[in-house]
Every structure is written in structure tokens, then in C-alpha cells.
Design a protein around this motif. Sequence first.
Motif, PDB file in Angstrom:
ATOM      1  N   VAL A   1      -2.247  -7.650  -3.802  1.00  0.00           N
ATOM      2  CA  VAL A   1      -2.929  -6.982  -4.917  1.00  0.00           C
ATOM      3  C   VAL A   1      -4.225  -7.702  -5.265  1.00  0.00           C
ATOM      4  O   VAL A   1      -5.264  -7.070  -5.495  1.00  0.00           O
ATOM      5  CB  VAL A   1      -2.002  -6.908  -6.144  1.00  0.00           C
ATOM      6  CG1 VAL A   1      -2.739  -6.333  -7.344  1.00  0.00           C
ATOM      7  CG2 VAL A   1      -0.765  -6.056  -5.831  1.00  0.00           C
TER       8      VAL A   1
ATOM      9  N   PHE B   1       0.826  -1.209   0.000  1.00  0.00           N
ATOM     10  CA  PHE B   1       0.000   0.000   0.000  1.00  0.00           C
ATOM     11  C   PHE B   1       0.862   1.263   0.000  1.00  0.00           C
ATOM     12  O   PHE B   1       0.552   2.238  -0.684  1.00  0.00           O
ATOM     13  CB  PHE B   1      -0.936  -0.004   1.202  1.00  0.00           C
ATOM     14  CG  PHE B   1      -2.194  -0.803   0.988  1.00  0.00           C
ATOM     15  CD1 PHE B   1      -3.262  -0.276   0.291  1.00  0.00           C
ATOM     16  CD2 PHE B   1      -2.310  -2.091   1.483  1.00  0.00           C
ATOM     17  CE1 PHE B   1      -4.424  -1.002   0.088  1.00  0.00           C
ATOM     18  CE2 PHE B   1      -3.459  -2.842   1.287  1.00  0.00           C
ATOM     19  CZ  PHE B   1      -4.529  -2.293   0.584  1.00  0.00           C
TER      20      PHE B   1
ATOM     21  N   LEU C   1      -3.392  -0.329  -6.328  1.00  0.00           N
ATOM     22  CA  LEU C   1      -2.491  -1.465  -6.129  1.00  0.00           C
ATOM     23  C   LEU C   1      -2.225  -2.183  -7.452  1.00  0.00           C
ATOM     24  O   LEU C   1      -1.088  -2.532  -7.765  1.00  0.00           O
ATOM     25  CB  LEU C   1      -3.092  -2.446  -5.118  1.00  0.00           C
ATOM     26  CG  LEU C   1      -3.062  -2.046  -3.649  1.00  0.00           C
ATOM     27  CD1 LEU C   1      -3.870  -3.023  -2.820  1.00  0.00           C
ATOM     28  CD2 LEU C   1      -1.634  -1.971  -3.128  1.00  0.00           C
TER      29      LEU C   1
ATOM     30  N   ALA D   1       2.480   1.808  -3.414  1.00  0.00           N
ATOM     31  CA  ALA D   1       1.434   2.208  -4.365  1.00  0.00           C
ATOM     32  C   ALA D   1       1.053   3.667  -4.185  1.00  0.00           C
ATOM     33  O   ALA D   1       0.669   4.342  -5.143  1.00  0.00           O
ATOM     34  CB  ALA D   1       0.205   1.324  -4.197  1.00  0.00           C
TER      35      ALA D   1
ATOM     36  N   GLU E   1       1.462  -2.512  -9.418  1.00  0.00           N
ATOM     37  CA  GLU E   1       1.976  -3.828  -9.003  1.00  0.00           C
ATOM     38  C   GLU E   1       3.407  -4.067  -9.463  1.00  0.00           C
ATOM     39  O   GLU E   1       4.256  -4.533  -8.687  1.00  0.00           O
ATOM     40  CB  GLU E   1       1.068  -4.941  -9.523  1.00  0.00           C
ATOM     41  CG  GLU E   1       1.526  -6.333  -9.075  1.00  0.00           C
ATOM     42  CD  GLU E   1       0.535  -7.435  -9.449  1.00  0.00           C
ATOM     43  OE1 GLU E   1       0.780  -8.598  -9.084  1.00  0.00           O
ATOM     44  OE2 GLU E   1      -0.482  -7.121 -10.098  1.00  0.00           O
TER      45      GLU E   1
END
Length: 959
Positions: free
Chosen positions: A357, A310, A367, A313, A371
Motif C-alpha cells: 500500500v 491489488f 489500495l 482492492a 487496506e
Amino acid sequence: MDTDTVVWTTDKVRSTFIDFFEQEPRSHTFQRSSACAPLNDPTLLFTNAGMNQFKPVFLGQVDPNSPLANVQRAVNSQKCIRAGGKHNDLEDVGRDTYHHTFFEMLGSWSFGDYFKKEAIDYAWQLLTEVYRLDPDRLYATYFQGDDALGLAPDFEARDLWLRYLPAARVIGCDVRDNFWEMGEVGPCGPCSEIHYDRIGNRDAAAFVNADDPQVIEIWNIVFIQYNREPDKLQTLPAKHIDTGMGLERLVSILQNKDSNYDIDVFQPLFAKLATHTDRGPYTGRVGTDDVDLKDTAYRAIADHARTLAFAIADGAVPNNEGRGYVLRRILRRATRYGQQILHCAPGFFATLIPVVVETFGETYPELRAAESTILEIVQEEEQAFGDMLDRGIKFFTELEGELKENKVLEISGEKAFFMYDTLGFPVDLTELMAQEAGLSVDMAGFANAMETQKTRSRQAQKTARAGNAPVLELVAEQTAWLVDQNVLPTDDGFKYKWDVQLPATVMALYGKDGFLTGDSTADQGDFVGIVLDKSSFYAEAGGQEADVGTLEFLDEAGTITGRFTVTDVQVYAGFLLHKGAVEEGSIAVDQAVNCKVDYERRRMIAPNHSMTHVLNAALRNVLGEKCDQRGSLCNNEKLRFDFAHKRAMTMLEIKAVEEFCQKSVADAQPVKSKVMSLADAQAIDGVRAVFGEVYPDPVRVIAIGDSSSVEFCGGTHLENTAEAEAFVLVEETAVAKGIRRVTAVTKDAAKRALAGGVKFQALVDKIEQLPATTSGLYKQAGSARKDLDAAFVSAVLKAELRTRLEAIQKKANDAAKKALQQRVDLVLNDVKKDVAVALEEKMQTLVLNVDIAADSKASQRVMNTVKEIAPEMAFLGVSEAESGSGGKIMAFAVVPDRLMEEFDLRADEWIRATLESCGGRGGGKPGSAQGQAQDCADVSGVMDAANAFASSKVQSKTL
């Protein structure tokens, strides 16, 4: 608890919470289910964990035109990371079943709307009627007061709870548990916690706030009433509600699980992790039952995988500073648990990222979008940690041996902190390894060392913030006071005008002790903040530094009676605070002033700001749309732009970006601004907004050229890019992993950079034309390269010229080697002749001045030649770096075994004795050695020293 009719998945619990608070009449709310709003979705406003995104609302600092200015209530499910600062759960994660570094917080807010009664009513209704929790298992706490703070018990909250709960389950708690503060300063207030007894059918009051996993806090209702200042609590003019409920804890109750880690979202992570370990699957053991720490490792790794995924991202990256350092610690802690406890092979941690994810990607699409980036960063960090882990284990092993040798059985706090802070070694690993080695760790000393560092860091931050002037900031108390005094927000529309002397009136004076009232004045030397009815000064915002200048004090006749130097301008809730010092005269409220902006300075800032927009467009054009802005700075000296990018830019890319910007200047593109509604602005095709910014409504849009750049921006700009006159990109570097920074200049600074480039280009052209055999060419090119590295020129040109100078140095070096080869061939002929003469005279030692430019490879050829034709002769050669220079010399010697045994003549001793007079040093073996002296003015003296030492051992002659 009867929940048979509802399947409470994590997604269902989250959406139910938001739906509840969005019902009528609880309207005018904002849903926020993702902590990182995509740039093209401005409806998702809130970007920080907990109450931080609403702090300006609590403090009365919101721009009146901001959408947040009209928010009365809000609801969200927010991603939170708690691994640093006051609320730091990192060291507890894994050790129990309910702490996390990453978790989701279900939040509801009221901003001066409803307060305690409604907040408590909503909580009770949601928990007991919607989620259908057993009321007999619920406990509530209230603030029991604190004499040191001068605060009485919160009997109002207590009595409100007594409408729902018996007195035995409404518990007063002290300031540690029931007074909520985010940090050393900021909004705060008493709170009321809701706890749930997982077991039930008992009196669990004694276990409330006792860190019992069966009686857990699920919801905290904070009554934001105060602002914590460095030396006091200040009552806020409005009362607010800020609540937070741990989603994972609530889900564990609704899914009838005893542990947060037993809920649905953790099971895929555990299943994947089990494929990497030979220790077996997760079994949920805790504390002393988890004697081998296997289940502790499972929990920590699963939690940390979510945190890293998280955070990355959302644009954070592991590094050595701030939040990046925290992320690096979290990743290393997880990797250590996996490799040391679960026996996972290196690289296991990265395989958990796709699981995160897959589990959360639908709710948090960022996410999925990031990735590949997350995987790349985690893989690199995991690999790097393997090397660090080896170093830490080596340090610990050496420390263990040292302690046991001295019969010490405790690792000091300082050593443990060194491993933690410098080597990145988790302290729990140090404890574990110490336990296995029969040692202990002074954790109190470790805590002291940690606190010492934190105190030092906090003090440094305070000093940096304060500088030499008092810190002046308007918060809710001050902005509310201004409103009460009928002071309107400053009209700053004049900031976009140029070369004006704007008449204005002083509406308020703010000093370190508060507002000056009555007939009080700010006199010469006083540092104060001035609020005006209108202003032509630009307040710092959007990366652009504030205007500076002066305020001229005027009497009724318009005569100048004094001056105030404006050194900074900040805006709080629409009020511009002009900070600075009274240079002469005195100033009071209602004083007439002339605003005199330093427009010459602004003329240096404006092109930097406008060209920052062009630079942003250039980067996207060259690197692609993923290079999102991560920060910027525009001042009168330069422009600086940070952006997301995985690698360093190539020289071709930097050149393309620079040429894009230079073409914009050459094309004289118009810079247009338009103020429009936020909705209309957001609908513009290709419009750009800065991540995390909350824009006012209406919003100002800046468009450069036909389509090269369209952005939201409230800064001061050019009318045409030609006014920038020139553009030079002077640096491209890394800020953090995945974040690059480019620095550029315009106008006179750019012209200086261009002129400097022309000068250096001419110099390199001149050096390049010299024959490769030119004496000193290598040094000349090296000196030019050193000057170039420090020069203020285009980064592109610098790289090109550096490459050319390196080629010149290589050419000179190759020529020198060839010349030396030829010289050595001639020298060897002379050496052979001299050795032959020495042999005829039956000499046992020989000292020669050999012209081989102090080259070590050539010296080896000379010694090999001597050994070949005179294997029983001891030989010492002396060579100057440049013949006759009186500078660096080299000495080299070879001694046969017979002379070593018969006369104790050793080559290493011979070299040291030879160079001693010049302060040189040498070494080697008894049979072969060499050395150098850096500054020798008397080569003949060195030769004499060599002969003297040889003569002290055997008879010698010099040729």
C-alpha cells in the motif's frame, strides 16, 4: 545505453509511456492508470486486464451510444494478474527473475485507425529516442505463417522492421510465439515482439524466444485481424492494434538491473520480509545456484503480496470458485514458501500488505481505501492455510510410508493432483518434499490429470452455454455485414412502452450457418435470431432478464400467417437479436411482423427491478456507503442483489432493510426516468453507478422518491413503488468472502410469503401456549421448525419464529428432564425393592423392565444403585423410550468381576445377545455395557433373550 540524465523510477517510466501516446497528433486517447475505477469517477473507464475491456470494440458489439463506440486510440498502464487460463505464469513465479502473477502492462491501442507501420514506428521512436535504449540490443520477431491456419508469413511486418534493424535481428517465429490469442474464441492475430539483450555486443538472435533471462521480450505488438471461432478464423472487417509492454521488465532495463525483482518497487518488500526470516536477506540467486530455494521464496512471496493486495482492492476475494480459487492458491503458495523455506512465523504474510500500500498507494489510491479489508482477509486466509498445510503434510507423510513400504519411489500424478486440487497443496511443495524424501513425482501424470479436469470444465461450460439450442451471437463479421447491407441499429425506444403491439419489419435472419440471404426462409422448427428495424422487446442488460413473447408474421393484407416464439433477446452493437424458434409458418427478410411482448411477465420483472434500486439504497442506509453493488438479477420470480460486506447481516439489520423497502412501497414513491448527457448525469449529487459498467451517452437516470435512490439504469421500471404491492426479503447469505447476497420478492410472491408467515406465526403461537409438560411437545416444535426452515417466508420472520421454537423445545426439554428426574426417583425405589427380593432369594443375575424412558443418564443411576446394594449381582435393565410404544428400547448391564471370572458372563456379550432379536446393537466393556434397538415391538421377547443368555451362564430369575 546512456540514461545518466534521467532517473527512471517505476512511476517515471509509467507516466512517460502515457505521455508519449497522448501527444498530438496521437489525440483522442483515454488514460487508464488504475484497473479498478472508483464509482464516482466515470472518466476511468477500463476495468479488465489486457485487451478484454476492448473486446466489444474489436468484435463490433459496442452500443453506438457508448463512449467506447467513438474511441479510435487508447493508452494506459494497467494492472494485470496472470495466474490462470491460457496465460498462466503462476508455477514459474519465483523460479526465474522475470515472471509475475501481478504486473503492470503498458498498453496502446488503435481501433480501425492506424495499423502496422505506425505501431512499429511508434515503438521504435519510444524505445530508442525517449527511453534511449541501445538499438544494437533490440531484436524484432514476425509471424512466419502457418499452413494449418492457412496463413502466409507476415512479410509486411518483417519489411517494416528492416527499415530499423538488420535482417539478422528480424526473426520469423511460429504460431506459438507470434500468433496472439486470448482464448479458444475471440479476437486474435499475428504479432511482432520486441526483445532486448541485456548483455549486448554480441549476436543474441539464437536466444530470442529461448526463455533466456538475458534476452527478454519487452513489448508485443498484436495485429488484431481475425476472430477465432470454434472451427475457423474469420477476418474482422476492421484492423486493430493491441500492444502490451511489461512495465517491470522495461524498468529493470532502464535501471540497469539484471532482474525484474531488483527494481525499486520490490526492495521495500524484500526488506520487510527479511525481518521475519533467519535465512538472511535476498541475494538474487536463481536455479541451481538457489539450492535452498531462499531467493525463490523471496521472489514468490513479494510477487504474491502485490497480487493479493491489488486483487482484493479491486473486489476479488479468495474462495473456492473461479478467480477466488486462484487467489487462494496464490496466497497459500506464498505462505508455504514463507513458513517452509524462510522459516517465517505464521502471520508474516499479512505484514507485507502495508508495504504494498505504501509503495503503490499514491498511484493506485484504491489500495489505501481498502487496506483494512485487505489485511483482514489475508490474515484470515493465512490462518486457515496453516491448518490445511498440516493436513497436507500429514497426507504426504502417510503416502511416503506407504510408497516406501511397497518399494515405490514415485508419487503418481493422480496423488499429486489430489493434493493440489482437493487439499490445496502446491505441487511444487509436493515436489520439494518428495525430493527431500528420496522420491519423485510423476509430473506428466499430474499434467494429464490437470488437463483432464480443464477439458471437463470447458466442456461443461460449453454445454451450459449452449443448452439445447445453437449458440447465436453477432460479432464483428456479422455486425459489419449488417452495416454493409444498410441495416441500421434496432430502434429499441419502444421497450419502455407497455401493452403495445408494435409493427416491425424483419431486417435480417441469422441461423447457425450464418445470415439467410436471397429468398431463403426460416421454417417451422428452425431456431434463428431475428433482427428487426424496431422492437418493443427489452434485451438482457443490467442484471434484468430479457423480455420473451412472440412475433406474429403478417402478409400484405395484415393477416397472421405464422408465429415465432422469442425466448431471449441480446444486443450487439445496437442490433437486437431476437432468438427463438418458428412455431408455425415461414419467415423471410422484409417480412412484416407484430411484436407481442409477454407484458404479464414483464409486470413481474419491473417491480423486482425498481425495488432492487430501493434495496440498494436501503443497504447503504443501514450498512453504510461501502456496501457497493457486486451484481444483481431481476426476473419474473425474484430480485437478487450482491454487495460488498465483510460479515453476515444481523437480524436487526435485515429487518431494517426490509422495513425500509416496505415503507417505500407503502409511501407510493414515484419512479421517474430521464435521459440526459453522461456528463450532466455524472454531476447529479448522490448518483450511483455499477462498478465496471461503461454507460452510454446519453444515459438514462432512474430516480425513486425524492432522494432515496438515483441510479444509471436502462431497465424497465414501475411508475410508482406502490405497484410492487408488497416486498419481502426472503434470504441473506454469503456468495464469497466479503460478498453477501440478499434475495427478495414483490407482488404475488411477496404476498404468498407474507401469508405463509402469518400461517406459521399462528402455528407457533398455538404451540407456545401448550403446557411444557404436553406429551410430544419437543417433537411438535421440532417438526414445525423443520417445516419453517423450508418455508417461503420473510427471512426476518423466519429467524424470529425459529428462535421462539427453539425456546419452546428448550422449555419442553427442561420439563421432560424434570419429569424424568421425578420418575427415576420413583423407579429407583422400585429397583431397590426388586434387588432386595433377589438378594433374599440368592439370585446371581437379575433382569428388570425399568421405566426410565431410555435415558442414558438415568440408566447410569440405576446401575450405580444396583452395584451399591448388590455388588456381587449381575444386572440387566431394559427401558422403552415411551412406555408401551413398541419403538426404541435401551438395554444396559453391569457384571461383577466374580461372575466374569467364574462363569465367563460378560456385559458386552449379554447386551448384544439381548438386542439381537430386534436388530439392535450394543457394546462396551465386560463389566459394563449398553445398547439400543430402534424398532422393537416385543419387549417381553427381549427380556426372554436376556434371561436365556444369563441362564446359559448362571441360574437366573426375572422379576
